[in-house]
Design a protein around this motif. Structure first.
Motif, PDB file in Angstrom:
ATOM      1  N   HIS A  66       0.850  -0.834   0.317  1.00  0.00           N
ATOM      2  CA  HIS A  66       0.236   0.097   0.179  1.00  0.00           C
ATOM      3  C   HIS A  66       0.962   0.921   0.116  1.00  0.00           C
ATOM      4  N   HIS A  67       0.374   2.182  -0.744  1.00  0.00           N
ATOM      5  CA  HIS A  67       1.298   3.399  -0.816  1.00  0.00           C
ATOM      6  C   HIS A  67       1.798   4.078   0.499  1.00  0.00           C
ATOM      7  N   ILE A  68       0.560   4.525   1.374  1.00  0.00           N
ATOM      8  CA  ILE A  68      -0.032   4.763   2.826  1.00  0.00           C
ATOM      9  C   ILE A  68       1.823   4.285   3.801  1.00  0.00           C
ATOM     10  N   ASP A  69       2.037   3.067   3.052  1.00  0.00           N
ATOM     11  CA  ASP A  69       2.957   2.309   4.890  1.00  0.00           C
ATOM     12  C   ASP A  69       3.927   2.692   3.984  1.00  0.00           C
ATOM     13  N   GLU A  70       3.527   2.590   2.072  1.00  0.00           N
ATOM     14  CA  GLU A  70       5.687   3.345   1.798  1.00  0.00           C
ATOM     15  C   GLU A  70       5.827   4.324   1.763  1.00  0.00           C
ATOM     16  N   TYR A  71       4.539   5.498   2.101  1.00  0.00           N
ATOM     17  CA  TYR A  71       4.925   7.064   2.755  1.00  0.00           C
ATOM     18  C   TYR A  71       5.393   7.240   4.162  1.00  0.00           C
ATOM     19  N   GLY A  72       4.971   6.105   4.677  1.00  0.00           N
ATOM     20  CA  GLY A  72       5.295   5.719   6.544  1.00  0.00           C
ATOM     21  C   GLY A  72       6.443   5.555   6.719  1.00  0.00           C
ATOM     22  N   GLU A  73       7.023   4.599   5.629  1.00  0.00           N
ATOM     23  CA  GLU A  73       8.318   3.841   5.740  1.00  0.00           C
ATOM     24  C   GLU A  73       9.330   5.278   5.475  1.00  0.00           C
ATOM     25  N   TRP A  74       9.116   5.851   4.677  1.00  0.00           N
ATOM     26  CA  TRP A  74       9.547   6.524   3.851  1.00  0.00           C
ATOM     27  C   TRP A  74       9.808   8.165   5.274  1.00  0.00           C
ATOM     28  N   LEU A  75       9.011   8.855   5.906  1.00  0.00           N
ATOM     29  CA  LEU A  75       8.997   9.075   6.685  1.00  0.00           C
ATOM     30  C   LEU A  75      10.037   8.334   7.704  1.00  0.00           C
ATOM     31  N   ARG A  76       9.697   7.524   8.013  1.00  0.00           N
ATOM     32  CA  ARG A  76      10.569   7.184   8.731  1.00  0.00           C
ATOM     33  C   ARG A  76      12.503   6.689   8.871  1.00  0.00           C
ATOM     34  N   THR A  77      12.826   7.023   7.557  1.00  0.00           N
ATOM     35  CA  THR A  77      14.358   6.285   6.291  1.00  0.00           C
ATOM     36  C   THR A  77      14.648   8.298   5.998  1.00  0.00           C
ATOM     37  N   VAL A  78      13.996   8.697   6.041  1.00  0.00           N
ATOM     38  CA  VAL A  78      14.129  10.633   5.435  1.00  0.00           C
ATOM     39  C   VAL A  78      15.352  10.849   6.366  1.00  0.00           C
ATOM     40  N   GLY A  79      16.356  10.929   5.687  1.00  0.00           N
ATOM     41  CA  GLY A  79      17.918  11.899   5.646  1.00  0.00           C
ATOM     42  C   GLY A  79      18.537  11.004   6.406  1.00  0.00           C
ATOM     43  N   GLU A  80      18.185   9.388   6.185  1.00  0.00           N
ATOM     44  CA  GLU A  80      19.853   8.975   5.957  1.00  0.00           C
ATOM     45  C   GLU A  80      20.321   8.761   5.160  1.00  0.00           C
ATOM     46  N   PRO A  81      21.617   8.504   5.171  1.00  0.00           N
ATOM     47  CA  PRO A  81      22.096   8.082   6.132  1.00  0.00           C
ATOM     48  C   PRO A  81      22.899   9.508   7.019  1.00  0.00           C
ATOM     49  N   LEU A  82      22.897  10.782   6.869  1.00  0.00           N
ATOM     50  CA  LEU A  82      22.993  11.443   7.487  1.00  0.00           C
ATOM     51  C   LEU A  82      22.288  11.702   8.614  1.00  0.00           C
ATOM     52  N   MET A  83      20.808  11.200   8.863  1.00  0.00           N
ATOM     53  CA  MET A  83      20.045  10.857  10.279  1.00  0.00           C
ATOM     54  C   MET A  83      19.915   9.502  10.570  1.00  0.00           C
ATOM     55  N   PRO A  84      19.655   9.413  12.213  1.00  0.00           N
ATOM     56  CA  PRO A  84      19.319   8.309  11.820  1.00  0.00           C
ATOM     57  C   PRO A  84      18.571   7.071  11.414  1.00  0.00           C
ATOM     58  N   TYR A  85      17.308   7.055  11.989  1.00  0.00           N
ATOM     59  CA  TYR A  85      16.491   6.534  11.624  1.00  0.00           C
ATOM     60  C   TYR A  85      15.475   6.968  12.463  1.00  0.00           C
ATOM     61  N   GLU A  86      14.171   7.358  11.509  1.00  0.00           N
ATOM     62  CA  GLU A  86      13.637   8.505  12.528  1.00  0.00           C
ATOM     63  C   GLU A  86      14.087   9.013  13.583  1.00  0.00           C
ATOM     64  N   GLY A  87      15.014   9.988  12.350  1.00  0.00           N
ATOM     65  CA  GLY A  87      15.661  11.182  13.530  1.00  0.00           C
ATOM     66  C   GLY A  87      15.244  12.561  12.721  1.00  0.00           C
TER      67      GLY A  87
END
Length: 251
Positions: A66-87
């Motif tokens: 589901h697209h909304i599940d992909e969106y939720g995972e993107w929110l958790r990983t955005v900024g990696e590897p500069l930022m930590p997971y969910e940073g």
């Protein structure tokens, strides 16, 4: 009032006083209003973006995802590897929490000061209409929204019973939405909360326009339109989700 007045009868009956109604506050009222305007606009931007993201629930799944599940995972990983997971997500959460604390503090402080300044006398002959009703109920609608925020986090973020459904699973946003809004009482509560949000948001945006010093006639006319349009878009978009799930359109 602090001016001299010679009518001793008026003084004796409390119609007028020579003493200040309240002490000078450490944090000035204009600063509180400015803080509430800024934090309110932060919330406005958040609910708009949050609604747009949630509408991905209507996009059909691809390859079983589901697209909304992909969106939720993107929110958790955005900024990696500069930022930590969910940073980045936690930065947003901290900013929103700080804005919420400041907004609530400002609201109760301003209401308290207004009651002190008014004394035992109350406003009369108000104009009526949506804005007057919203003005008189801003604290009540704010408390309803606080309750909604707490329930929403327990329901769809933390998965805490009894707010969350029995089938809650962290990260499974689509299935959690289906399970939660398949319960009619929960769906109705969300819909009512969105109606309250429309009223609170529309009046809040309009007050923020004044508190931020926007006085031009043309700009005020445009922003008055925005103050109704934007909350209406958020309300309709958010209501469409629990309504579609509760009626079986989404399953």
């Amino acid at each position: 009032m602090t001016e001299k007045y010679d009518d001793r009868v008026a003084l004796a009956h409390g119609k007028i006083t020579e003493k200040p109604l309240r002490e000078r506050p450490a944090y000035p009222t204009w600063a509180l209003k400015l803080t509430m305007a800024i934090t309110g606009l932060i919330f406005t931007g958040f609910v708009l973006v949050h609604m747009i993201g949630n509408l991905k629930v209507f996009i059909p799944a691809h390859d079983g995802v589901h697209h909304i599940d992909e969106y939720g995972e993107w929110l958790r990983t955005v900024g990696e590897p500069l930022m930590p997971y969910e940073g980045v997500l936690w930065i947003f959460r901290i900013v929103l929490l700080a804005a919420l604390v400041l907004h609530v503090y400002g609201a109760f402080t301003l209401v308290g000061r207004a009651h002190q300044s008014r004394g035992k006398f109350r406003r009369t002959n108000l104009m009526g209409g949506h804005q007057s009703f919203a003005t008189q109920t801003m604290i009540i609608s704010g408390l309803v929204l606080l309750l909604f925020i707490a329930f929403h986090i327990a329901d769809l973020t933390l998965g805490v019973a009894p707010a969350a459904s029995s089938g809650f699973e962290h990260g499974a946003i689509y299935n959690n939405l289906i399970d939660s809004f398949s319960r009619w009482p929960v769906a109705i509560f969300y819909i009512v909360a969105m109606l309250v949000l429309f009223m609170h948001l529309s009046h809040g945006i309009w007050v923020a326009v004044s508190d931020l010093g926007i006085t031009g006639k043309r700009w005020r006319a445009v922003l008055l339109f925005v103050a109704y349009l934007l909350p209406a878009v958020v309300m309709v978009g958010n209501i469409s989700i629990p309504l579609a799930i509760a009626t079986g359109i989404l399953n």
